[in-house]
Design a protein around this motif. Structure first.
Motif, PDB file in Angstrom:
ATOM      1  N   ALA A   5     -41.866  68.080  15.972  1.00  0.00           N
ATOM      2  CA  ALA A   5     -40.855  67.110  16.419  1.00  0.00           C
ATOM      3  C   ALA A   5     -39.730  66.984  15.402  1.00  0.00           C
ATOM      4  O   ALA A   5     -38.549  66.884  15.768  1.00  0.00           O
ATOM      5  N   LEU A   6     -40.074  66.998  14.121  1.00  0.00           N
ATOM      6  CA  LEU A   6     -39.058  66.906  13.071  1.00  0.00           C
ATOM      7  C   LEU A   6     -38.128  68.116  13.098  1.00  0.00           C
ATOM      8  O   LEU A   6     -36.901  67.978  13.016  1.00  0.00           O
ATOM      9  N   VAL A   7     -38.703  69.309  13.213  1.00  0.00           N
ATOM     10  CA  VAL A   7     -37.891  70.530  13.241  1.00  0.00           C
ATOM     11  C   VAL A   7     -36.979  70.543  14.467  1.00  0.00           C
ATOM     12  O   VAL A   7     -35.787  70.876  14.378  1.00  0.00           O
ATOM     13  N   ALA A   8     -37.527  70.174  15.622  1.00  0.00           N
ATOM     14  CA  ALA A   8     -36.732  70.152  16.849  1.00  0.00           C
ATOM     15  C   ALA A   8     -35.596  69.143  16.752  1.00  0.00           C
ATOM     16  O   ALA A   8     -34.459  69.418  17.177  1.00  0.00           O
ATOM     17  N   THR A   9     -35.864  67.979  16.175  1.00  0.00           N
ATOM     18  CA  THR A   9     -34.833  66.941  16.046  1.00  0.00           C
ATOM     19  C   THR A   9     -33.717  67.376  15.118  1.00  0.00           C
ATOM     20  O   THR A   9     -32.532  67.209  15.434  1.00  0.00           O
ATOM     21  N   VAL A  10     -34.077  67.928  13.968  1.00  0.00           N
ATOM     22  CA  VAL A  10     -33.059  68.405  13.025  1.00  0.00           C
ATOM     23  C   VAL A  10     -32.194  69.479  13.672  1.00  0.00           C
ATOM     24  O   VAL A  10     -30.959  69.482  13.543  1.00  0.00           O
ATOM     25  N   ILE A 110     -43.491  59.718  10.142  1.00  0.00           N
ATOM     26  CA  ILE A 110     -42.999  58.865  11.232  1.00  0.00           C
ATOM     27  C   ILE A 110     -41.659  58.241  10.850  1.00  0.00           C
ATOM     28  O   ILE A 110     -40.730  58.153  11.665  1.00  0.00           O
ATOM     29  N   ALA A 111     -41.555  57.782   9.594  1.00  0.00           N
ATOM     30  CA  ALA A 111     -40.299  57.190   9.127  1.00  0.00           C
ATOM     31  C   ALA A 111     -39.175  58.213   9.160  1.00  0.00           C
ATOM     32  O   ALA A 111     -38.025  57.889   9.506  1.00  0.00           O
ATOM     33  N   THR A 117     -33.602  59.983  14.404  1.00  0.00           N
ATOM     34  CA  THR A 117     -33.261  59.719  15.803  1.00  0.00           C
ATOM     35  C   THR A 117     -32.588  58.372  16.028  1.00  0.00           C
ATOM     36  O   THR A 117     -32.322  58.018  17.184  1.00  0.00           O
ATOM     37  N   MET A 118     -32.327  57.611  14.986  1.00  0.00           N
ATOM     38  CA  MET A 118     -31.575  56.366  15.178  1.00  0.00           C
ATOM     39  C   MET A 118     -30.140  56.702  15.568  1.00  0.00           C
ATOM     40  O   MET A 118     -29.506  57.565  14.953  1.00  0.00           O
ATOM     41  N   PHE A 119     -29.627  56.015  16.569  1.00  0.00           N
ATOM     42  CA  PHE A 119     -28.369  56.409  17.195  1.00  0.00           C
ATOM     43  C   PHE A 119     -27.182  56.317  16.235  1.00  0.00           C
ATOM     44  O   PHE A 119     -26.437  57.287  16.053  1.00  0.00           O
ATOM     45  N   ILE A 120     -26.986  55.155  15.611  1.00  0.00           N
ATOM     46  CA  ILE A 120     -25.800  54.962  14.780  1.00  0.00           C
ATOM     47  C   ILE A 120     -25.780  55.913  13.577  1.00  0.00           C
ATOM     48  O   ILE A 120     -24.754  56.557  13.312  1.00  0.00           O
ATOM     49  N   PRO A 121     -26.893  56.060  12.810  1.00  0.00           N
ATOM     50  CA  PRO A 121     -26.864  57.039  11.714  1.00  0.00           C
ATOM     51  C   PRO A 121     -26.580  58.459  12.189  1.00  0.00           C
ATOM     52  O   PRO A 121     -25.857  59.204  11.523  1.00  0.00           O
ATOM     53  N   ALA A 122     -27.139  58.845  13.346  1.00  0.00           N
ATOM     54  CA  ALA A 122     -26.905  60.193  13.855  1.00  0.00           C
ATOM     55  C   ALA A 122     -25.438  60.399  14.195  1.00  0.00           C
ATOM     56  O   ALA A 122     -24.857  61.465  13.932  1.00  0.00           O
TER      57      ALA A 122
END
Length: 242
Positions: A5-10, A110-111, A117-122
């Protein structure tokens, strides 16, 4: 599964956007890109300028990152956005490191996923603004302070103090006094909750902030020589009166 999940998100949130031919949209994107481009074309790594006039509202670190990216990858939108995306990923990694150290590895992963995936930081990471660069430095400063107080030996405590001072310097070069204020408020709150009243603990906290000021001071002094009155404008008018 968490690692996948981390790799896919990045890949989707922080790498894929670099493949798109998206023009600079948000006003600060164009402003910061122009400042970095002007500095690079003049070969001036000290004074930010916009259309030839000194730009004194932001410190230098993010402009340095953009200048390096523009020099390596050329004058493109992707080069403008790359530093912000890297700072965004570093923010998530540093969040994971802090959470893992305070709790455990699973909490850290998890953190990290939550931070990615937090919208504003992304969004900020893709908008080429200075705020996103502050996140990894505040996380690392908090981690260094925590490690400093957990260290049993004096030598390790001194090493963490030096590291914390260095990171505080980078936060000041990123967003002025905002970074140290965030970290000190959080760490001081933790000390008060622990009912820590030791003079030595508070002295070490003060020493890290003072050390950070020393680390950041050469650039601020250099700009003061170039633009007399800069220090008063930035630290008094912008920070206090503003």
């Amino acid at each position: 599964l968490q690692l996948l999940a981390l790799v896919a998100t990045v890949t989707l949130v922080y790498i894929y956007p670099l493949t798109l031919s998206t023009p600079l949209i948000e006003p600060d994107e164009g402003l910061h890109a122009t400042i970095s481009q002007e500095m690079l074309e003049r070969g001036d790594w000290v004074l930010p300028t916009f259309r030839g006039e000194p730009f004194l509202d932001k410190p230098i670190l993010y402009f340095w990152a953009q200048m390096v990216s523009l020099r390596i990858f050329g004058m493109t939108e992707q080069a403008v956005r790359l530093p912000g995306l890297l700072f965004g990923v570093l923010g998530a990694i540093s969040t994971a490191a802090l959470a893992a150290r305070l709790f455990d590895g699973a909490t850290g992963r998890i953190a990290c996923l939550a931070a990615l995936t937090m919208f504003i930081p992304a969004v900020l990471a893709q908008a080429a603004v200075h705020d996103v660069a502050l996140v990894p430095f505040t996380n690392l400063a908090m981690l260094a302070l925590w490690e400093m107080e957990q260290s049993a030996s004096r030598a390790r405590r001194c090493l963490w103090l030096i590291f914390a001072a260095l990171i505080f310097g980078l936060t000041i070069l990123t967003k002025g006094l905002l970074g140290p204020a965030i970290v000190v408020a959080g760490f001081a709150g933790w000390l008060l909750l622990k009912k820590t009243t030791s003079v030595a603990v508070w002295a070490r906290l003060f020493a890290t902030v003072a050390g950070g000021a020393v680390v950041a001071s050469p650039w601020f002094i250099a700009v003061e020589f170039r633009v007399p009155g800069y220090l008063y404008y930035y630290f008094v008018e912008r920070h206090i009166l503003g």
